[in-house]
Design an enzyme around this catalytic site. Structure first.
Site, PDB file in Angstrom:
ATOM      1  N   GLU A   1       8.930  17.818 -25.026  1.00  0.00           N
ATOM      2  CA  GLU A   1       8.666  18.147 -23.412  1.00  0.00           C
ATOM      3  C   GLU A   1       8.946  19.404 -23.108  1.00  0.00           C
ATOM      4  OE1 GLU A   1       6.180  16.563 -22.875  1.00  0.00           O
ATOM      5  OE2 GLU A   1       5.695  14.560 -23.032  1.00  0.00           O
TER       6      GLU A   1
ATOM      7  N   HIS B   1       6.915   8.690 -27.786  1.00  0.00           N
ATOM      8  CA  HIS B   1       6.031   9.112 -26.836  1.00  0.00           C
ATOM      9  C   HIS B   1       6.688  10.856 -27.023  1.00  0.00           C
ATOM     10  CE1 HIS B   1       3.560  11.387 -23.470  1.00  0.00           C
ATOM     11  NE2 HIS B   1       4.551  11.733 -23.433  1.00  0.00           N
TER      12      HIS B   1
ATOM     13  N   HIS C   1      -0.827  16.575 -25.705  1.00  0.00           N
ATOM     14  CA  HIS C   1      -0.876  15.017 -25.345  1.00  0.00           C
ATOM     15  C   HIS C   1      -2.125  14.274 -25.292  1.00  0.00           C
ATOM     16  CE1 HIS C   1       2.454  15.868 -23.602  1.00  0.00           C
ATOM     17  NE2 HIS C   1       2.880  14.937 -22.492  1.00  0.00           N
TER      18      HIS C   1
ATOM     19  N   GLU D   1      -4.212  17.050 -10.649  1.00  0.00           N
ATOM     20  CA  GLU D   1      -4.857  17.357 -11.797  1.00  0.00           C
ATOM     21  C   GLU D   1      -6.371  17.898 -11.650  1.00  0.00           C
ATOM     22  OE1 GLU D   1      -2.501  15.853 -14.752  1.00  0.00           O
ATOM     23  OE2 GLU D   1      -5.122  15.890 -15.771  1.00  0.00           O
TER      24      GLU D   1
ATOM     25  N   ARG E   1       0.745  -1.144  -0.083  1.00  0.00           N
ATOM     26  CA  ARG E   1      -0.091   0.119   0.237  1.00  0.00           C
ATOM     27  C   ARG E   1       0.823   1.340  -0.002  1.00  0.00           C
ATOM     28  NH1 ARG E   1      -2.877  -3.163   4.149  1.00  0.00           N
ATOM     29  NH2 ARG E   1      -4.892  -3.670   2.853  1.00  0.00           N
TER      30      ARG E   1
ATOM     31  N   LYS F   1       7.419  22.332 -13.989  1.00  0.00           N
ATOM     32  CA  LYS F   1       6.841  21.849 -13.926  1.00  0.00           C
ATOM     33  C   LYS F   1       6.019  21.484 -12.245  1.00  0.00           C
ATOM     34  CE  LYS F   1       5.413  17.176 -14.059  1.00  0.00           C
ATOM     35  NZ  LYS F   1       5.184  15.634 -15.032  1.00  0.00           N
TER      36      LYS F   1
ATOM     37  N   ARG G   1      -3.139  21.955 -13.721  1.00  0.00           N
ATOM     38  CA  ARG G   1      -1.388  20.344 -13.887  1.00  0.00           C
ATOM     39  C   ARG G   1      -2.202  20.356 -15.735  1.00  0.00           C
ATOM     40  NH1 ARG G   1       1.353  15.987 -11.112  1.00  0.00           N
ATOM     41  NH2 ARG G   1       2.176  15.464 -12.255  1.00  0.00           N
TER      42      ARG G   1
HETATM   43  P1  NAD Z   1      12.431   5.418 -22.214  1.00  0.00           P
HETATM   44  O1  NAD Z   1      11.899   5.379 -21.332  1.00  0.00           O
HETATM   45  O2  NAD Z   1      11.644   4.282 -23.605  1.00  0.00           O
HETATM   46  O3  NAD Z   1      13.844   5.562 -22.830  1.00  0.00           O
HETATM   47  C1  NAD Z   1      13.724   5.498 -24.394  1.00  0.00           C
HETATM   48  C2  NAD Z   1      14.859   4.592 -24.449  1.00  0.00           C
HETATM   49  O4  NAD Z   1      16.394   5.103 -24.248  1.00  0.00           O
HETATM   50  C3  NAD Z   1      14.452   3.245 -23.993  1.00  0.00           C
HETATM   51  O5  NAD Z   1      14.745   2.077 -25.477  1.00  0.00           O
HETATM   52  C4  NAD Z   1      16.113   3.348 -23.017  1.00  0.00           C
HETATM   53  O6  NAD Z   1      16.358   2.117 -22.293  1.00  0.00           O
HETATM   54  C5  NAD Z   1      17.157   4.442 -23.135  1.00  0.00           C
HETATM   55  N1  NAD Z   1      18.002   4.637 -22.386  1.00  0.00           N
HETATM   56  C6  NAD Z   1      16.842   5.554 -21.176  1.00  0.00           C
HETATM   57  N2  NAD Z   1      18.321   6.100 -21.575  1.00  0.00           N
HETATM   58  C7  NAD Z   1      19.739   6.107 -21.869  1.00  0.00           C
HETATM   59  C8  NAD Z   1      20.993   6.274 -21.639  1.00  0.00           C
HETATM   60  N3  NAD Z   1      21.307   7.338 -21.107  1.00  0.00           N
HETATM   61  N4  NAD Z   1      21.581   6.186 -22.251  1.00  0.00           N
HETATM   62  C9  NAD Z   1      21.013   4.940 -23.284  1.00  0.00           C
HETATM   63  N5  NAD Z   1      20.126   4.386 -23.307  1.00  0.00           N
HETATM   64  C10 NAD Z   1      19.017   5.181 -22.454  1.00  0.00           C
HETATM   65  O7  NAD Z   1      11.306   6.575 -22.831  1.00  0.00           O
HETATM   66  P2  NAD Z   1      11.213   7.982 -22.646  1.00  0.00           P
HETATM   67  O8  NAD Z   1      11.206   8.910 -23.573  1.00  0.00           O
HETATM   68  O9  NAD Z   1      11.764   8.383 -21.427  1.00  0.00           O
HETATM   69  O10 NAD Z   1      10.193   8.280 -21.568  1.00  0.00           O
HETATM   70  C11 NAD Z   1       8.711   7.978 -22.193  1.00  0.00           C
HETATM   71  C12 NAD Z   1       7.747   7.153 -21.040  1.00  0.00           C
HETATM   72  O11 NAD Z   1       7.084   8.627 -20.143  1.00  0.00           O
HETATM   73  C13 NAD Z   1       5.570   7.093 -21.824  1.00  0.00           C
HETATM   74  O12 NAD Z   1       5.473   6.302 -20.885  1.00  0.00           O
HETATM   75  C14 NAD Z   1       5.203   7.971 -21.829  1.00  0.00           C
HETATM   76  O13 NAD Z   1       3.579   8.170 -21.158  1.00  0.00           O
HETATM   77  C15 NAD Z   1       5.533   8.667 -20.039  1.00  0.00           C
HETATM   78  N6  NAD Z   1       5.888   9.813 -19.438  1.00  0.00           N
HETATM   79  C16 NAD Z   1       5.344  10.091 -18.244  1.00  0.00           C
HETATM   80  C17 NAD Z   1       4.698  11.304 -17.596  1.00  0.00           C
HETATM   81  C18 NAD Z   1       4.598  11.274 -15.847  1.00  0.00           C
HETATM   82  O14 NAD Z   1       4.485  12.513 -15.738  1.00  0.00           O
HETATM   83  N7  NAD Z   1       5.102  10.593 -14.882  1.00  0.00           N
HETATM   84  C19 NAD Z   1       5.655  12.452 -18.278  1.00  0.00           C
HETATM   85  C20 NAD Z   1       5.922  12.182 -19.866  1.00  0.00           C
HETATM   86  C21 NAD Z   1       5.816  10.952 -19.890  1.00  0.00           C
HETATM   87  N1  GLY Z   2       3.782  14.956 -18.066  1.00  0.00           N
HETATM   88  C1  GLY Z   2       2.208  15.758 -17.593  1.00  0.00           C
HETATM   89  C2  GLY Z   2       2.521  15.531 -16.130  1.00  0.00           C
HETATM   90  O1  GLY Z   2       2.831  14.836 -15.433  1.00  0.00           O
HETATM   91  O2  GLY Z   2       1.193  15.885 -15.619  1.00  0.00           O
END
Ligand code: NAD
Ligand code: GLY
Length: 357
Positions: A182, A262, A245, A234, A118, A224, A238
Site C-alpha cells: 500500500e 490484502h 484493488h 469517493e 446510529r 492519503k 478518491r
Molecule cells: P489484519 O488486520 O488481518 O492484520 C494482519 C495480522 O497481523 C493479523 O493476524 C493480526 O492479528 C496481526 N497483527 C496485527 N498487529 C500486530 C502486531 N503489532 N504484532 C503482531 N501481529 C499483529 O490485516 P491488515 O493487513 O492490517 O488489514 C487488512 C484489512 O484492511 C483488509 O480487510 C482490507 O480490506 C482492509 N483495508 C481497509 C482500508 C480502508 O480504507 N478502510 C484500506 C486498506 C485495507
Molecule cells: N483504501 C482506499 C481508500 O481509503 O479510499
C-alpha cells in the site's frame, strides 16, 4: 512525535505518529468525550498490547471485546459480538470505541461505531503497517460479504489516529510486506519522488528500521489525507487510492478470504494495472519493470494466482464498487506518480492483461 491533520471541516482529526504512543493516556483522553470506552481488538493483539492501552485509560469505564483473528471473520456475524458487548454493558451515545489492531479490527470497529445507536465516536490505534499507512485514515469502514469484499459498510471518520511505530517489531515479515504494497501505491498514484525513495530504502524498511518506517508512514498518511480531503466519500478522485484493488479484491474473493493477504493481492493487482496502463500506451516498460522489481524486493507476489481464469476475474470484477451503470472502471496510471479512474480502456487489452499475468 509527528502530528498530521486530516482536514474535513467538523470531521477533522489528527494523526499522531511516534514510538511508544500506545500507552500515552494524555494523547488519547482529549479525544474521548464520555466516561465509557470499549476497546475492540483480537486474540493475537490482546496479549501483546491490550494491557498498555488499558492502563493509559484507567480513569474511564472500560470494556473489551476480543474478536477472533483473521480476514475470514470480517463479517456481520463477528460484528455482532461488538454490539452484544455494547448493549450488554449498557454503552450509551457518548461511548467511544477504540480499534486496537490491523485493518480487519479497524474496519469492523469503525463500522460498529457508525451503526451503534446510529453513530458513536471511535479512535483508531492501528497495529499493522498496512493499517498505519492506509486503513486507519479516511473513514472507510465495513465488512465482507461472501459475494464481495468490503461490500457492506459506511463512511465514518475516527476522532483521532494514534500510530505507535514500536508495535511493528512484533509484526510477522509477511504482514510487513503486505503493508509495503500500500505504501508503493502512493508512489505510483501521486508521488514519483516517494517511489524513487522507496526503491532506495526498501531493504531498510523490510528490516524494520525505525527512521525509515516513520518517514514512509508519514509520507503515506500525508498522501492519503490529501486525497481524502478532496473527496471524502469517493465521488471521484478518491478512487485512485484503489489502484490494483479491483484485480486484488477479485483475487482475495476467489482464493477465499485470508488465503492471500490484502496487501499481497493489491501488489499483484498493481502490476496488472501497470501492465494494462502500458498496453494503453501510458506508462513505459521501464515503469512496469521498476514496479515489479520493487514489490519483488519486499517478497510480494507480482502475478495473479495460476488457478484463476479470465472469466473468473471478469465475473468478480463486475461487482466492484467502482462499477457505474454496468461499466467497469479501473484505476490506471497515466505516468508514474499520476493515476486516473477510467472506463475507456480496450477490452482486448484488459483480456491480454488478465491472460498474461
Ligand atoms: P489484519 O488486520 O488481518 O492484520 C494482519 C495480522 O497481523 C493479523 O493476524 C493480526 O492479528 C496481526 N497483527 C496485527 N498487529 C500486530 C502486531 N503489532 N504484532 C503482531 N501481529 C499483529 O490485516 P491488515 O493487513 O492490517 O488489514 C487488512 C484489512 O484492511 C483488509 O480487510 C482490507 O480490506 C482492509 N483495508 C481497509 C482500508 C480502508 O480504507 N478502510 C484500506 C486498506 C485495507
Ligand atoms: N483504501 C482506499 C481508500 O481509503 O479510499
Amino acid at each position: 512525535m509527528q502530528t498530521l491533520r486530516v482536514d474535513l471541516g467538523e470531521r477533522s482529526y489528527p494523526i499522531f505518529i511516534g514510538e511508544g504512543l500506545l500507552g500515552n493516556g494524555d494523547l488519547l483522553l482529549p479525544y474521548i468525550k464520555g466516561k465509557q470506552v470499549c476497546i475492540v481488538t483480537n486474540e493475537t493483539i490482546a496479549p501483546l498490547y491490550l494491557d498498555a492501552l488499558k492502563s493509559a485509560l484507567s480513569s474511564l469505564r472500560l470494556d473489551v471485546v476480543v474478536l477472533p483473528d483473521g480476514e475470514e471473520h470480517k463479517n456481520l456475524q463477528t460484528l455482532n459480538l461488538i454490539f452484544d458487548e455494547l448493549l450488554d454493558k449498557k454503552h450509551n451515545r457518548t461511548t467511544t470505541l477504540i480499534a486496537l489492531g490491523g485493518g480487519v479490527v479497524g474496519d469492523m470497529t469503525g463500522f460498529a461505531a457508525a451503526c451503534y445507536q446510529r453513530g458513536v465516536d471511535f479512535i483508531q490505534v492501528p497495529t499493522t503497517l498496512l493499517s498505519q499507512v492506509d486503513s486507519s485514515v479516511g473513514g472507510k469502514t465495513g465488512v465482507n460479504h461472501v459475494l464481495g469484499k468490503n461490500m457492506i459498510g459506511a463512511f465514518h471518520q475516527p476522532n483521532a489516529v494514534v500510530i505507535d511505530t514500536q508495535v511493528l517489531k512484533t509484526l510477522p515479515k509477511r504482514e510487513l510486506a503486505a503493508g509495503f504494497a500500500e505504501i508503493v501505491k502512493y508512489g505510483l498514484i501521486a508521488d514519483a519522488p516517494f517511489f524513487a525513495w522507496l526503491e532506495e530504502n526498501v531493504e531498510e524498511l523490510m528490516a524494520c528500521a525505525s527512521e525509515a518506517l516513520a518517514y514512509a508512514i508519514e509520507q503515506s498518511c500525508l498522501n492519503k489525507a490529501r486525497v481524502v480531503e478532496l473527496d471524502e466519500r469517493e465521488g471521484g478522485v478518491r478512487a485512485i487510492l484503489n489502484l490494483g484493488h479491483t484485480f486484488g479484491h477479485a483475487i482475495e474473493t476467489a482464493q477465499g478470504y485470508g488465503v492471500w493477504l490484502h496487501g499481497e493481492a493489491v501488489a499483484a493487482g498493481m502490476v496488472m494495472a501497470m501492465d494494462l496502463s502500458l498496453r494503453e500506451g501510458w506508462v513505459s516498460e521501464d515503469d512496469v519493470a521498476r514496479t515489479r522489481a520493487l514489490l519483488q524486493k519486499a517478497g510480494l507476489p507480482v502475478t495473479a494466482p495460476e488457478n484463476m481464469t479470465e472469466r473468473q476475474f471478469l465475473e468478480l470484477m463486475s461487482v466492484d464498487k467502482k462499477v457505474l451503470d454496468g461499466s467497469l472502471r479501473l484505476v490506471l496510471v497515466r505516468q508514474l506518480g499520476q493515476a486516473t479512474v477510467t472506463e475507456s480502456f480496450s477490452q482486448a487489452n484488459l483480456k491480454a492483461t488478465l491472460g498474461v499475468t
